[in-house]
Motif scaffolding. Structure first.
Motif, PDB file in Angstrom:
ATOM      1  N   ALA A 172       0.836  -1.204   0.000  1.00  9.85           N
ATOM      2  CA  ALA A 172       0.000   0.000   0.000  1.00  9.85           C
ATOM      3  C   ALA A 172       0.872   1.257   0.000  1.00  9.85           C
ATOM      4  O   ALA A 172       0.630   2.199  -0.765  1.00  9.85           O
ATOM      5  N   GLN A 173       1.919   1.264   0.850  1.00  9.95           N
ATOM      6  CA  GLN A 173       2.824   2.418   0.891  1.00  9.95           C
ATOM      7  C   GLN A 173       3.595   2.563  -0.417  1.00  9.95           C
ATOM      8  O   GLN A 173       3.832   3.674  -0.892  1.00  9.95           O
ATOM      9  N   ALA A 174       3.984   1.430  -1.008  1.00  8.55           N
ATOM     10  CA  ALA A 174       4.717   1.478  -2.278  1.00  8.55           C
ATOM     11  C   ALA A 174       3.858   2.089  -3.377  1.00  8.55           C
ATOM     12  O   ALA A 174       4.342   2.882  -4.190  1.00  8.55           O
ATOM     13  N   ARG A 175       2.574   1.739  -3.399  1.00  7.23           N
ATOM     14  CA  ARG A 175       1.670   2.327  -4.400  1.00  7.23           C
ATOM     15  C   ARG A 175       1.520   3.833  -4.176  1.00  7.23           C
ATOM     16  O   ARG A 175       1.435   4.613  -5.130  1.00  7.23           O
ATOM     17  N   GLN A 176       1.488   4.242  -2.909  1.00 10.61           N
ATOM     18  CA  GLN A 176       1.387   5.669  -2.603  1.00 10.61           C
ATOM     19  C   GLN A 176       2.644   6.423  -3.060  1.00 10.61           C
ATOM     20  O   GLN A 176       2.548   7.536  -3.582  1.00 10.61           O
ATOM     21  N   VAL A 177       3.801   5.809  -2.865  1.00  7.27           N
ATOM     22  CA  VAL A 177       5.050   6.428  -3.318  1.00  7.27           C
ATOM     23  C   VAL A 177       5.047   6.562  -4.836  1.00  7.27           C
ATOM     24  O   VAL A 177       5.431   7.592  -5.390  1.00  7.27           O
ATOM     25  N   LYS A 178       4.593   5.537  -5.531  1.00  2.64           N
ATOM     26  CA  LYS A 178       4.519   5.571  -6.990  1.00  2.64           C
ATOM     27  C   LYS A 178       3.587   6.687  -7.454  1.00  2.64           C
ATOM     28  O   LYS A 178       3.912   7.434  -8.399  1.00  2.64           O
ATOM     29  N   GLU A 179       2.452   6.832  -6.812  1.00  5.19           N
ATOM     30  CA  GLU A 179       1.507   7.895  -7.155  1.00  5.19           C
ATOM     31  C   GLU A 179       2.128   9.264  -6.894  1.00  5.19           C
ATOM     32  O   GLU A 179       1.963  10.203  -7.676  1.00  5.19           O
ATOM     33  N   LEU A 180       2.867   9.376  -5.784  1.00  2.00           N
ATOM     34  CA  LEU A 180       3.544  10.631  -5.463  1.00  2.00           C
ATOM     35  C   LEU A 180       4.531  11.007  -6.560  1.00  2.00           C
ATOM     36  O   LEU A 180       4.602  12.178  -6.979  1.00  2.00           O
ATOM     37  N   LEU A 181       5.293  10.040  -7.042  1.00  2.00           N
ATOM     38  CA  LEU A 181       6.300  10.315  -8.069  1.00  2.00           C
ATOM     39  C   LEU A 181       5.675  10.857  -9.348  1.00  2.00           C
ATOM     40  O   LEU A 181       6.279  11.684 -10.037  1.00  2.00           O
ATOM     41  N   THR A 182       4.471  10.401  -9.680  1.00  2.00           N
ATOM     42  CA  THR A 182       3.815  10.893 -10.897  1.00  2.00           C
ATOM     43  C   THR A 182       3.402  12.356 -10.769  1.00  2.00           C
ATOM     44  O   THR A 182       3.160  13.018 -11.771  1.00  2.00           O
ATOM     45  N   GLN A 183       3.336  12.865  -9.537  1.00  9.07           N
ATOM     46  CA  GLN A 183       2.942  14.256  -9.311  1.00  9.07           C
ATOM     47  C   GLN A 183       4.121  15.155  -8.945  1.00  9.07           C
ATOM     48  O   GLN A 183       3.987  16.371  -8.843  1.00  9.07           O
ATOM     49  N   LEU A 184       5.281  14.574  -8.755  1.00 15.48           N
ATOM     50  CA  LEU A 184       6.421  15.315  -8.217  1.00 15.48           C
ATOM     51  C   LEU A 184       7.059  16.205  -9.285  1.00 15.48           C
ATOM     52  O   LEU A 184       7.333  15.749 -10.401  1.00 15.48           O
ATOM     53  N   PRO A 185       7.338  17.463  -8.957  1.00 18.56           N
ATOM     54  CA  PRO A 185       8.027  18.351  -9.911  1.00 18.56           C
ATOM     55  C   PRO A 185       9.454  17.874 -10.182  1.00 18.56           C
ATOM     56  O   PRO A 185      10.136  17.372  -9.279  1.00 18.56           O
ATOM     57  N   ALA A 186       9.900  18.031 -11.411  1.00 23.00           N
ATOM     58  CA  ALA A 186      11.293  17.732 -11.737  1.00 23.00           C
ATOM     59  C   ALA A 186      12.189  18.771 -11.071  1.00 23.00           C
ATOM     60  O   ALA A 186      11.818  19.938 -10.944  1.00 23.00           O
ATOM     61  N   ASN A 187      13.371  18.343 -10.624  1.00 22.32           N
ATOM     62  CA  ASN A 187      14.317  19.253  -9.955  1.00 22.32           C
ATOM     63  C   ASN A 187      13.653  20.024  -8.821  1.00 22.32           C
ATOM     64  O   ASN A 187      13.825  21.232  -8.675  1.00 22.32           O
TER      65      ASN A 187
END
Length: 456
Positions: A172-187
């Motif tokens: 569950a936490q891994a899926r949340q991290v993956k979702e976070l990465l899709t929203q994370l700004p570059a640099n």
């Protein structure tokens, strides 16, 4: 009544409880059982106490959290817990529910053991530190790779917390991290709009570019590597980041230059000081990349002493002879024969010119400068990707200086060069046990045939 197998008697007639750990909880080099004195020589009392301890240790070894901590401390932890059970039993005469003449307690694994398990859970901080220390000591990562890995782990720890227990990170936490990465700004920590914000606010900033699919997958691969290692060490039971990569379309992957684009690149390089490649580092940097497939920092780190000759074969010695040379992996240390086209264009004369500057350890591309985290290659990368490709009208997201490496690999494979030789030339890890352990490298003559297959 016959004594149970886990009840043994010493030569002094004192009874001991000796319980073998399940295979899944054993640690190599450690005692594979839990053993402690029952403090009695009376058989009936010993059988009752041993039955009680057998009940508790069986319950404990089936507890899921016990399987998620380091195996090396399990026997000691269980022994400490059983000593507490014995102490409580001796003070309150507590035995199994089946001995109805005694008060019924301890029918479940006591909270003290659960608390011990939680306290023993290794933190994310500790696992990351141990993992990185091992990777750096083994030479798997170069200095630049370490910086990239630290950036990836920065996202993970910002989101989960640096002191989060490694075993508590599940799917569950891994899926949340993956979702976070899709929203994370570059640099995210360099851009003015996001650098001073916590990660929860960074993802809400509008008008900034997000991580590419390739960058997201780089993070996920890094996390999967961490948890795969942690699982092998016994720190956690699962690798929740396994098989979580996002699918990339063809247009999102790094591409090589077309044959027409390579012709245009060479035509521009041929203009020399009258063209875009108006300095020696630009001219030779691009050509060496074209005819070796070496990485930008490998090329930029070369010194004049790294251009060598053996049995009539000139070659680049790509090594770690000084601390500023940033090689990506252990396999990056290698010898790459110099292509006849580079010799025809006067590379050896250029080497002699640089040597005559009489500077110890001078770089072959001596006009480059060193940058922490980026090594020697930053200047040539910026020029090629920003000025050179843009002026030629070839600047696009999928091609860069690194694409020259793709072209070299493709040329060798299309010419039928053995894949193992291609790996050796471009510094990829060896494939399989035979290559890794029993193979000790190729001759310069063998490698030279692979290099000469690169035709542009």
């Amino acid at each position: 009544m016959r004594n149970p197998t886990y009840l043994i008697r010493s030569r002094h007639h004192t009874f001991y409880f000796r319980y073998p750990l399940p295979e899944a909880l054993r640690c190599s080099g450690k005692t594979p059982y839990v053993k402690l004195s029952l403090g009695t020589c009376e058989p009936k009392q010993a059988r009752h106490l041993a039955s009680l301890l057998e009940y508790h240790v069986t319950q404990a070894t089936h507890h899921p959290q016990l399987h998620s901590i380091a195996r090396s401390g399990i026997a000691t932890m269980l022994r400490d817990y059983l000593i507490k059970v014995l102490h409580h039993t001796h003070t309150e005469a507590v035995l199994l529910p089946s001995q109805t003449q005694y008060p019924v307690q301890h029918t479940q694994v006591a909270p003290s053991l659960i608390l011990s398990l939680k306290q023993a859970e290794i933190s994310l901080r500790t696992v990351i530190e141990n993992y990185m220390a091992e990777m750096m000591k083994s030479g798997v990562w170069g200095k630049r790779a370490v910086g990239q890995v630290e950036d990836c782990f920065g996202v993970l720890t910002d989101f989960l917390g640096i002191d989060c227990g490694i075993a508590s990170v599940g799917f569950a936490q891994a899926r949340q991290v993956k979702e976070l990465l899709t929203q994370l700004p570059a640099n995210r920590n360099k851009k003015r709009e996001t650098r001073d914000l916590p990660i929860a606010e960074q993802i809400r900033v509008e008008g900034v570019s997000r991580l590419s699919i390739a960058s997201i997958n780089k993070h996920l691969i890094t996390y999967s590597g961490l948890f795969k290692w942690a699982k092998k060490q016994g720190y956690t039971a699962d690798n929740p980041f396994a098989e979580m990569l996002l699918k990339e379309t063809i247009t999102q992957k790094r591409q090589q230059f077309t044959a027409e684009q390579i012709r245009r690149i060479l035509a521009e390089l041929d203009k020399g000081s009258d063209g875009l490649a108006n300095t020696q580092y630009k001219y030779w940097g691009a050509l060496i990349a074209l005819y070796t497939g070496a990485r930008q920092n490998e090329i930029a780190s070369l010194t004049t002493a790294d251009v060598r000759e053996e049995n009539g074969v000139w070659y680049f010695d790509i090594n770690r002879d000084d601390s500023t040379k940033q090689l990506k992996t252990k396999a990056a240390v290698r010898r790459v024969p110099i292509h006849s086209e580079l010799l025809r264009r006067g590379l050896l004369d250029y080497v002699t010119q640089v040597q005559q500057m009489n500077q110890s350890g001078i770089r072959l591309l001596h006009q480059l400068t060193y940058t922490d985290g980026m090594g020697w290659g930053r200047k040539i990368e910026r020029w090629f990707n920003g000025v050179f490709l843009e002026t030629l009208g070839m600047k696009q997201q999928q091609v860069s200086f690194h694409s020259l490496r793709h072209n070299a690999v493709t040329a060798m494979r299309q010419a039928g060069i053995d894949n193992h030789i291609v790996r050796a030339l471009v510094g990829h890890e060896r494939d399989g046990v035979t290559e890794e352990i029993y193979h000790h490298g190729y001759t310069l003559e063998q490698l030279q045939k692979g290099v000469e297959a690169i035709r542009h």
